[in-house]
Design an enzyme around this catalytic site. Structure first.
Site, PDB file in Angstrom:
ATOM      1  N   ASN A 110     -60.751 -38.316 -15.268  1.00 25.44           N
ATOM      2  CA  ASN A 110     -62.072 -38.047 -15.843  1.00 25.44           C
ATOM      3  C   ASN A 110     -62.481 -39.245 -16.677  1.00 25.44           C
ATOM      4  OD1 ASN A 110     -64.355 -36.424 -16.777  1.00 25.44           O
ATOM      5  ND2 ASN A 110     -63.265 -36.240 -18.726  1.00 25.44           N
ATOM      6  N   HIS A 112     -64.661 -40.230 -19.927  1.00 25.86           N
ATOM      7  CA  HIS A 112     -65.233 -39.564 -21.101  1.00 25.86           C
ATOM      8  C   HIS A 112     -65.780 -40.622 -22.062  1.00 25.86           C
ATOM      9  CE1 HIS A 112     -65.786 -36.463 -24.104  1.00 25.86           C
ATOM     10  NE2 HIS A 112     -65.257 -37.288 -24.986  1.00 25.86           N
ATOM     11  N   SER A 139     -63.138 -43.656 -22.318  1.00 30.24           N
ATOM     12  CA  SER A 139     -61.741 -43.504 -21.898  1.00 30.24           C
ATOM     13  C   SER A 139     -61.691 -42.924 -20.495  1.00 30.24           C
ATOM     14  CB  SER A 139     -61.006 -42.512 -22.825  1.00 30.24           C
ATOM     15  OG  SER A 139     -61.140 -42.867 -24.185  1.00 30.24           O
ATOM     16  N   ASP A 148     -60.689 -32.725 -22.163  1.00 29.33           N
ATOM     17  CA  ASP A 148     -60.689 -34.148 -22.538  1.00 29.33           C
ATOM     18  C   ASP A 148     -59.394 -34.538 -23.243  1.00 29.33           C
ATOM     19  OD1 ASP A 148     -63.295 -34.416 -21.485  1.00 29.33           O
ATOM     20  OD2 ASP A 148     -64.174 -33.758 -23.379  1.00 29.33           O
TER      21      ASP A 148
HETATM   22  C1  GRF Z   1     -70.930 -40.663 -18.569  1.00 31.13           C
HETATM   23  O1  GRF Z   1     -71.286 -41.063 -19.859  1.00 31.13           O
HETATM   24  C2  GRF Z   1     -69.518 -40.166 -18.556  1.00 31.13           C
HETATM   25  O2  GRF Z   1     -68.681 -40.846 -19.427  1.00 31.13           O
HETATM   26  C3  GRF Z   1     -69.684 -38.735 -19.003  1.00 31.13           C
HETATM   27  O3  GRF Z   1     -70.885 -38.319 -18.416  1.00 31.13           O
HETATM   28  C4  GRF Z   1     -71.719 -39.427 -18.162  1.00 31.13           C
HETATM   29  C5  GRF Z   1     -72.004 -39.414 -16.698  1.00 31.13           C
HETATM   30  O4  GRF Z   1     -72.955 -40.396 -16.340  1.00 31.13           O
HETATM   31  N1  GRF Z   1     -68.531 -37.950 -18.661  1.00 31.13           N
HETATM   32  P1  GRF Z   1     -73.302 -40.593 -14.825  1.00 31.13           P
HETATM   33  O5  GRF Z   1     -73.702 -39.238 -14.247  1.00 31.13           O
HETATM   34  O6  GRF Z   1     -72.098 -41.159 -14.129  1.00 31.13           O
HETATM   35  O7  GRF Z   1     -74.454 -41.550 -14.791  1.00 31.13           O
END
Ligand code: GRF
Length: 220
Positions: A110, A112, A139, A148
């Site tokens: 994932n 995050h 991360s 997370d």
């Molecule tokens: C990103 O900031 C990611 O870190 C978080 O959600 C957002 C997703 O952005 N988990 P995208 O849909 O990839 O543009």
């Protein structure tokens, strides 16, 4: 040449991280094949981006299922049909049933937007600003049942500047997230990084601390 890692991406929204991975594959930068994009939101921009790049796009609606767990089993069963070596959660805005998570342990990551263990959950940029943090970041971690909370593989950081808003900080971080996700996926697909029990190992040795993305886009 080693076989390409089959990657399935899950996204609920914009899908820019998905697009970054697909683009890195197109440039032949990564030994991966992004085989599908799955979403819980039929209107997600991520689905349109997948169709535009000839990646199979699948949406399943949670309300078509009797329970949260039923939905999670259904969407991960659908993912399994693509025989992925790796599942990448990139903006997939759901807490996944622990039994399902366990089935993919070590094969699911994932991204995050915080320097975990700081700020699991939502509104990470605002929370970093409110805390007066000098640094913020993102991360990539292996997914475990704790939200997370799985072992962190790699991070990227950036300075928080005076006058930063949640929006400005998020906008500066996003391109770094893309590079972090590409670099981390590359290490996993290349067999360099794996999960052993609850510990991230690099070439078989436990990582003492998360890897850090440098300005050249490399993880050290
Ligand atoms: C990103 O900031 C990611 O870190 C978080 O959600 C957002 C997703 O952005 N988990 P995208 O849909 O990839 O543009």
């Amino acid at each position: 040449m080693t076989a390409h890692h089959r990657v399935v991406v899950f996204a609920s929204g914009r899908g820019s991280n998905f697009a970054a991975l697909a683009e890195a594959q197109r440039r032949d930068e990564l030994p991966i094949e992004v085989v599908a994009l799955l979403s819980d939101k039929p209107a997600a921009q991520a689905l349109a981006r997948a169709r535009a790049t000839d990646v199979e796009a699948v949406a399943l609606k949670p309300r078509d299922y009797a329970s949260r767990a039923d939905f999670d089993h259904a969407i991960f069963d659908r993912a399994a049909q693509f025989a992925p070596d790796l599942i990448v959660l990139a903006g997939f805005m759901r807490i996944i049933d622990p039994a399902v998570v366990e089935q993919w342990r070590g094969r699911m990551i994932n991204i995050h937007p915080s320097l975990l263990p700081k700020y699991p959950g939502l509104q990470t940029h605002q929370r970093a600003i409110d805390a007066g943090d000098a640094e913020h970041g993102a991360s990539v971690h292996f997914v475990t049942a704790e939200l997370d909370g799985g072992p962190v593989i790699a991070q990227v950081s950036l300075p928080v500047t005076l006058g930063d808003s949640s929006e400005s900080l998020a906008a500066r971080l996003l391109p770094l997230e893309h590079r972090l996700l590409i670099a981390t996926t590359g290490l996993i697909a290349g067999g360099e990084i794996a999960l052993d029990g609850n510990v991230v190992v690099r070439n078989g040795k436990p990582l003492a601390a998360p890897l850090h993305l440098d300005t050249d886009g490399r993880l050290g």
